[in-house]
Write an enzyme that holds these catalytic residues in place. Structure first.
Site, PDB file in Angstrom:
ATOM      1  N   THR A  43       0.886  -1.030  -0.108  1.00 31.65           N
ATOM      2  CA  THR A  43      -0.005   0.002   0.022  1.00 31.65           C
ATOM      3  C   THR A  43       0.839   1.214  -0.011  1.00 31.65           C
ATOM      4  O   THR A  43       0.318   2.370   0.368  1.00 31.65           O
ATOM      5  CB  THR A  43      -0.892   0.012   1.193  1.00 31.65           C
ATOM      6  OG1 THR A  43      -0.061   0.101   2.406  1.00 31.65           O
ATOM      7  CG2 THR A  43      -2.024  -0.931   1.382  1.00 31.65           C
ATOM      8  N   TRP A  44       1.963   1.284  -0.328  1.00 24.57           N
ATOM      9  CA  TRP A  44       3.080   2.431  -0.348  1.00 24.57           C
ATOM     10  C   TRP A  44       2.346   3.409  -1.347  1.00 24.57           C
ATOM     11  O   TRP A  44       2.291   2.968  -2.470  1.00 24.57           O
ATOM     12  CB  TRP A  44       4.438   1.978  -0.346  1.00 24.57           C
ATOM     13  CG  TRP A  44       5.489   3.056  -0.376  1.00 24.57           C
ATOM     14  CD1 TRP A  44       5.263   4.263   0.397  1.00 24.57           C
ATOM     15  CD2 TRP A  44       6.845   3.213  -0.536  1.00 24.57           C
ATOM     16  NE1 TRP A  44       6.535   5.049   0.513  1.00 24.57           N
ATOM     17  CE2 TRP A  44       7.268   4.385  -0.302  1.00 24.57           C
ATOM     18  CE3 TRP A  44       7.447   2.412  -1.237  1.00 24.57           C
ATOM     19  CZ2 TRP A  44       8.609   4.714  -0.423  1.00 24.57           C
ATOM     20  CZ3 TRP A  44       8.953   2.678  -1.450  1.00 24.57           C
ATOM     21  CH2 TRP A  44       9.235   3.878  -1.081  1.00 24.57           C
ATOM     22  N   TYR A  62       3.356   5.592   5.813  1.00 21.38           N
ATOM     23  CA  TYR A  62       2.709   5.831   4.094  1.00 21.38           C
ATOM     24  C   TYR A  62       1.552   6.658   4.144  1.00 21.38           C
ATOM     25  O   TYR A  62       0.513   6.672   4.720  1.00 21.38           O
ATOM     26  CB  TYR A  62       1.913   4.315   3.774  1.00 21.38           C
ATOM     27  CG  TYR A  62       3.282   3.123   3.443  1.00 21.38           C
ATOM     28  CD1 TYR A  62       4.532   3.446   3.521  1.00 21.38           C
ATOM     29  CD2 TYR A  62       2.796   1.925   3.334  1.00 21.38           C
ATOM     30  CE1 TYR A  62       5.391   2.419   3.632  1.00 21.38           C
ATOM     31  CE2 TYR A  62       3.549   0.813   3.493  1.00 21.38           C
ATOM     32  CZ  TYR A  62       5.125   1.160   3.410  1.00 21.38           C
ATOM     33  OH  TYR A  62       5.799   0.155   3.420  1.00 21.38           O
TER      34      TYR A  62
HETATM   35  P1  NAP Z   1       6.125  -2.797  -6.457  1.00 19.97           P
HETATM   36  O1  NAP Z   1       5.096  -3.697  -5.698  1.00 19.97           O
HETATM   37  O2  NAP Z   1       7.224  -4.001  -6.818  1.00 19.97           O
HETATM   38  O3  NAP Z   1       5.586  -2.138  -7.616  1.00 19.97           O
HETATM   39  C1  NAP Z   1       4.585  -1.277  -7.570  1.00 19.97           C
HETATM   40  C2  NAP Z   1       4.362  -0.882  -9.128  1.00 19.97           C
HETATM   41  O4  NAP Z   1       4.382  -1.835  -9.851  1.00 19.97           O
HETATM   42  C3  NAP Z   1       3.173   0.160  -9.286  1.00 19.97           C
HETATM   43  O5  NAP Z   1       3.498   1.114  -9.852  1.00 19.97           O
HETATM   44  C4  NAP Z   1       2.027  -0.892  -9.979  1.00 19.97           C
HETATM   45  O6  NAP Z   1       1.223  -0.066 -10.751  1.00 19.97           O
HETATM   46  C5  NAP Z   1       3.223  -1.950 -10.672  1.00 19.97           C
HETATM   47  N1  NAP Z   1       2.396  -3.108 -11.043  1.00 19.97           N
HETATM   48  C6  NAP Z   1       2.161  -3.933 -10.006  1.00 19.97           C
HETATM   49  N2  NAP Z   1       1.516  -4.997 -10.476  1.00 19.97           N
HETATM   50  C7  NAP Z   1       1.693  -4.890 -11.903  1.00 19.97           C
HETATM   51  C8  NAP Z   1       1.441  -5.740 -13.094  1.00 19.97           C
HETATM   52  N3  NAP Z   1       0.944  -6.790 -12.798  1.00 19.97           N
HETATM   53  N4  NAP Z   1       1.744  -5.297 -14.504  1.00 19.97           N
HETATM   54  C9  NAP Z   1       2.463  -4.121 -14.610  1.00 19.97           C
HETATM   55  N5  NAP Z   1       2.588  -3.193 -13.278  1.00 19.97           N
HETATM   56  C10 NAP Z   1       2.257  -3.780 -12.225  1.00 19.97           C
HETATM   57  O7  NAP Z   1       6.690  -1.678  -5.375  1.00 19.97           O
HETATM   58  P2  NAP Z   1       6.305  -1.426  -3.930  1.00 19.97           P
HETATM   59  O8  NAP Z   1       5.193  -0.540  -3.899  1.00 19.97           O
HETATM   60  O9  NAP Z   1       7.557  -0.378  -3.693  1.00 19.97           O
HETATM   61  O10 NAP Z   1       6.458  -2.644  -3.009  1.00 19.97           O
HETATM   62  C11 NAP Z   1       5.377  -3.432  -2.870  1.00 19.97           C
HETATM   63  C12 NAP Z   1       4.969  -2.933  -1.165  1.00 19.97           C
HETATM   64  O11 NAP Z   1       5.967  -3.270  -0.351  1.00 19.97           O
HETATM   65  C13 NAP Z   1       4.688  -1.646  -0.853  1.00 19.97           C
HETATM   66  O12 NAP Z   1       3.588  -1.063  -1.414  1.00 19.97           O
HETATM   67  C14 NAP Z   1       4.658  -1.628   0.629  1.00 19.97           C
HETATM   68  O13 NAP Z   1       3.773  -1.995   1.176  1.00 19.97           O
HETATM   69  C15 NAP Z   1       5.896  -2.585   0.680  1.00 19.97           C
HETATM   70  N6  NAP Z   1       7.439  -1.935   0.823  1.00 19.97           N
HETATM   71  C16 NAP Z   1       8.042  -2.119   1.974  1.00 19.97           C
HETATM   72  C17 NAP Z   1       9.243  -1.281   2.255  1.00 19.97           C
HETATM   73  C18 NAP Z   1       9.927  -1.269   3.745  1.00 19.97           C
HETATM   74  O14 NAP Z   1      10.911  -0.599   3.895  1.00 19.97           O
HETATM   75  N7  NAP Z   1       9.518  -2.249   4.516  1.00 19.97           N
HETATM   76  C19 NAP Z   1       9.894  -0.452   1.204  1.00 19.97           C
HETATM   77  C20 NAP Z   1       9.156  -0.729  -0.013  1.00 19.97           C
HETATM   78  C21 NAP Z   1       7.854  -1.148  -0.102  1.00 19.97           C
HETATM   79  P3  NAP Z   1      -0.133   0.174 -10.459  1.00 19.97           P
HETATM   80  O15 NAP Z   1      -0.251   0.805  -9.311  1.00 19.97           O
HETATM   81  O16 NAP Z   1      -0.592   1.122 -11.721  1.00 19.97           O
HETATM   82  O17 NAP Z   1      -0.946  -0.964 -10.355  1.00 19.97           O
END
Ligand code: NAP
Length: 277
Positions: free
Chosen positions: A19-20, A53
């Site tokens: 949900t970031w 977030y």
């Molecule tokens: P991610 O999940 O690797 O990538 C998200 C991006 O990918 C969004 O732009 C999304 O687009 C796109 N996407 C998702 N599914 C897709 C698909 N099937 N085809 C094409 N594009 C796709 O990156 P993230 O948000 O950084 O990481 C996931 C989660 O991990 C975060 O939301 C957060 O909850 C957590 N996180 C934790 C930390 C930590 O320090 N603990 C750090 C970073 C992240 P759309 O939005 O347009 O669908």
């Protein structure tokens, strides 16, 4: 849905939802809520959020998405390191619970290490557990030395998970951190599993995807979901993406697929410091 069993005995969906940055664009709020709900319908019931977030806004969006279905979902939230004293952890959790409109978190993580000694944060987690405000606790962005320090504290071996950056382009943890966790039955959670969309344009990934009749994101997620003890939390705000991501659970990569991906994204040769986003 594939499940990962945490040390507390809870069986959690291996593929969840991040949900970031939810709530950053207010015009997309309803779409973000609807997409989270769609993901829950598809069995992606692990929802990862954090007080950081959107300065609490992502937790408010999660509250709307899970309204009336709290018992179906497994909610993970995180305390910021600057709040992670004993009392600060308890207060931060209470604020998160209010925003999430719930009486308990299923898992509460320290977002990354900060200035407070780990034993203080651990004392906060233990008080929250005792009072039933959280069901389990864990950490995020902890490398092997941090995990060893934590495990050496009284009660530190109850850590449920370590949430870290892991995807095809960030394989450094395979050398040391994954074997460490596996040997101690500590589960892990892979964040930014599609490298925030950046790896999806890779040619080798596209070739494997085309051969398998899948989307590149499905292949990238299926590659992570091979690990039995790994939870994976892609963020999607688009309904088509969430459907594609769910299908990754059913995609079994072949030896040829894995070899081609290894060629394009080589495994690390030795231990490397943990990367963070
Ligand atoms: P991610 O999940 O690797 O990538 C998200 C991006 O990918 C969004 O732009 C999304 O687009 C796109 N996407 C998702 N599914 C897709 C698909 N099937 N085809 C094409 N594009 C796709 O990156 P993230 O948000 O950084 O990481 C996931 C989660 O991990 C975060 O939301 C957060 O909850 C957590 N996180 C934790 C930390 C930590 O320090 N603990 C750090 C970073 C992240 P759309 O939005 O347009 O669908």
């Amino acid at each position: 849905m594939k499940r990962v069993v945490l040390p507390c005995g809870e069986a959690v969906s291996a593929l969840g939802q991040g949900t970031w940055m939810l709530g950053d664009d207010t015009s997309r709020r309803q779409e973000e809520i609807a997409t989270l709900r769609r993901g829950i319908d598809l069995g992606m019931t692990l929802i990862d959020t954090a007080e950081m977030y959107g300065d609490g806004e992502a937790e408010r969006i999660v509250a709307e998405a899970i309204e009336g279905r709290r018992d179906e979902v497994f909610i993970v939230s995180k305390v910021l390191p600057q709040n992670a004293s004993r009392a600060g952890t308890i207060a931060a959790c209470e604020r998160s619970l209010k925003r999430l409109n719930t009486d308990r978190l299923d898992l509460y993580l320290l977002h990354w290490r900060g200035r407070y000694p780990l034993k203080e944060t651990l004392a906060g987690f233990q008080a929250l557990l005792r009072d039933g405000l959280i069901k389990a606790w864990g950490v995020s962005n902890f490398d092997v030395d941090d995990m060893e320090e934590l495990a050496a504290l009284p009660g530190g071996d109850a850590v449920a998970t370590n949430q870290v950056l892991y995807n095809l382009a960030r394989r450094g943890i395979e050398a040391h951190l994954i074997p460490w966790a596996r040997a101690r039955a500590v589960s892990m959670m892979a964040y930014s599993p599609v490298e925030q969309g950046r790896i999806l344009r890779d040619r080798a990934l596209a070739r494997v995807a085309a051969r398998r009749g899948a989307a590149p994101a499905q292949v990238a997620l299926a590659w992570l979901l091979r690990h039995k003890e790994l939870m994976v939390i892609p963020k999607a705000t688009n309904a088509a993406h969430v459907r594609e991501n769910r299908a990754a659970v059913d995609l079994a990569l072949t030896h040829a697929d894995l070899a081609e991906l290894d060629g394009a994204f080589p495994a690390p040769r030795g231990a490397r410091p943990l990367e963070m986003l």
